[in-house]
Design a protein around this motif. Structure first.
Motif, PDB file in Angstrom:
ATOM      1  N   UNK A  55       0.669  -5.090   8.295  1.00 33.75           N
ATOM      2  CA  UNK A  55       0.499  -4.658   6.907  1.00 33.75           C
ATOM      3  C   UNK A  55       0.529  -3.127   6.888  1.00 33.75           C
ATOM      4  N   UNK A  56       0.976  -2.524   5.792  1.00 30.46           N
ATOM      5  CA  UNK A  56       1.136  -1.065   5.753  1.00 30.46           C
ATOM      6  C   UNK A  56      -0.085  -0.257   6.219  1.00 30.46           C
ATOM      7  N   UNK A  57      -1.267  -0.591   5.770  1.00 30.69           N
ATOM      8  CA  UNK A  57      -2.456   0.183   6.146  1.00 30.69           C
ATOM      9  C   UNK A  57      -2.769   0.021   7.637  1.00 30.69           C
ATOM     10  N   UNK A 108       1.049   8.940   3.955  1.00 34.17           N
ATOM     11  CA  UNK A 108      -0.256   9.287   3.396  1.00 34.17           C
ATOM     12  C   UNK A 108      -1.268   9.588   4.502  1.00 34.17           C
ATOM     13  N   UNK A 109      -1.273   8.787   5.551  1.00 33.46           N
ATOM     14  CA  UNK A 109      -2.216   8.968   6.659  1.00 33.46           C
ATOM     15  C   UNK A 109      -1.971  10.267   7.426  1.00 33.46           C
ATOM     16  N   UNK A 110      -0.722  10.725   7.437  1.00 34.19           N
ATOM     17  CA  UNK A 110      -0.359  11.910   8.227  1.00 34.19           C
ATOM     18  C   UNK A 110      -0.179  13.166   7.381  1.00 34.19           C
ATOM     19  N   UNK A 112       2.253  13.653   5.258  1.00 35.93           N
ATOM     20  CA  UNK A 112       3.693  13.891   5.155  1.00 35.93           C
ATOM     21  C   UNK A 112       4.144  13.379   3.799  1.00 35.93           C
ATOM     22  N   UNK A 113       5.173  13.981   3.239  1.00 40.12           N
ATOM     23  CA  UNK A 113       5.670  13.524   1.942  1.00 40.12           C
ATOM     24  C   UNK A 113       6.232  12.122   2.055  1.00 40.12           C
ATOM     25  N   UNK A 114       5.748  11.246   1.198  1.00 37.29           N
ATOM     26  CA  UNK A 114       6.220   9.856   1.171  1.00 37.29           C
ATOM     27  C   UNK A 114       7.537   9.776   0.410  1.00 37.29           C
ATOM     28  N   UNK A 115       8.378   8.830   0.780  1.00 31.35           N
ATOM     29  CA  UNK A 115       9.628   8.650   0.044  1.00 31.35           C
ATOM     30  C   UNK A 115       9.351   8.058  -1.337  1.00 31.35           C
ATOM     31  N   UNK A 116      10.135   8.451  -2.311  1.00 30.80           N
ATOM     32  CA  UNK A 116      10.022   7.860  -3.629  1.00 30.80           C
ATOM     33  C   UNK A 116      10.648   6.475  -3.621  1.00 30.80           C
ATOM     34  N   UNK A 117      10.249   5.624  -4.565  1.00 33.90           N
ATOM     35  CA  UNK A 117      10.776   4.252  -4.570  1.00 33.90           C
ATOM     36  C   UNK A 117      12.288   4.176  -4.779  1.00 33.90           C
TER      37      UNK A 117
END
Length: 139
Positions: A55-57, A108-110, A112-117
């Motif tokens: 799972x992502x988390x 989010x954890x690091x 770093x910029x997350x990719x947009x959907x």
């Protein structure tokens, strides 16, 4: 210095694997996605079936421990987002949604910029990421 050399060699090998996958995607996006999974497992030194099935988390927590250097986190986020795109192209929507979720959770954890959907990572994005680390794009 030895650690820097090791990280640079690891990054260059990873970058070459991602570039091969980008080239393969033109012919077979599913095969390119599989190739990216192999590269992710190699760079994080973990079993792909286990790591990429989380799972992502959970993925973000475990991958955060496995990543030796913060600079590599941006490459992992990019690669997960790219794999999500290839999986969508191959009609594997559930797997694509999982990879995208993993990319966002890890970003989010690091910090770093997350990719947009709607972002579709491409070769120029990857070359820009490499240039930030002083690695010249392939000619």
């Amino acid at each position: 210095m030895l650690q820097q050399d090791y990280l640079m060699r690891l990054l260059l090998q990873f970058a070459e694997g991602v570039r091969r996958s980008i080239e393969h995607a033109r012919l077979d996006p599913r095969e390119a996605a599989d190739s990216l999974e192999e590269e992710l497992a190699r760079v994080m030194d973990m079993d792909a079936d286990v790591l990429l099935g989380l799972a992502p988390e959970s993925f973000a927590s475990i991958a955060r421990i496995a990543v030796a250097d913060e600079r590599i986190a941006a490459y992992i986020v990019f690669t997960l987002a790219l794999e999500a795109h290839y999986l969508r192209c191959a009609g594997r929507e559930a797997a694509a949604a999982l990879r995208y979720g993993q990319a966002c959770a890890f970003a989010d954890a690091c910090g770093v910029q997350a990719p947009g959907p709607d972002d579709i990572p491409d070769e120029s994005d990857f070359d820009a990421l490499l240039a930030e680390d002083g690695i010249a794009p392939r000619a």
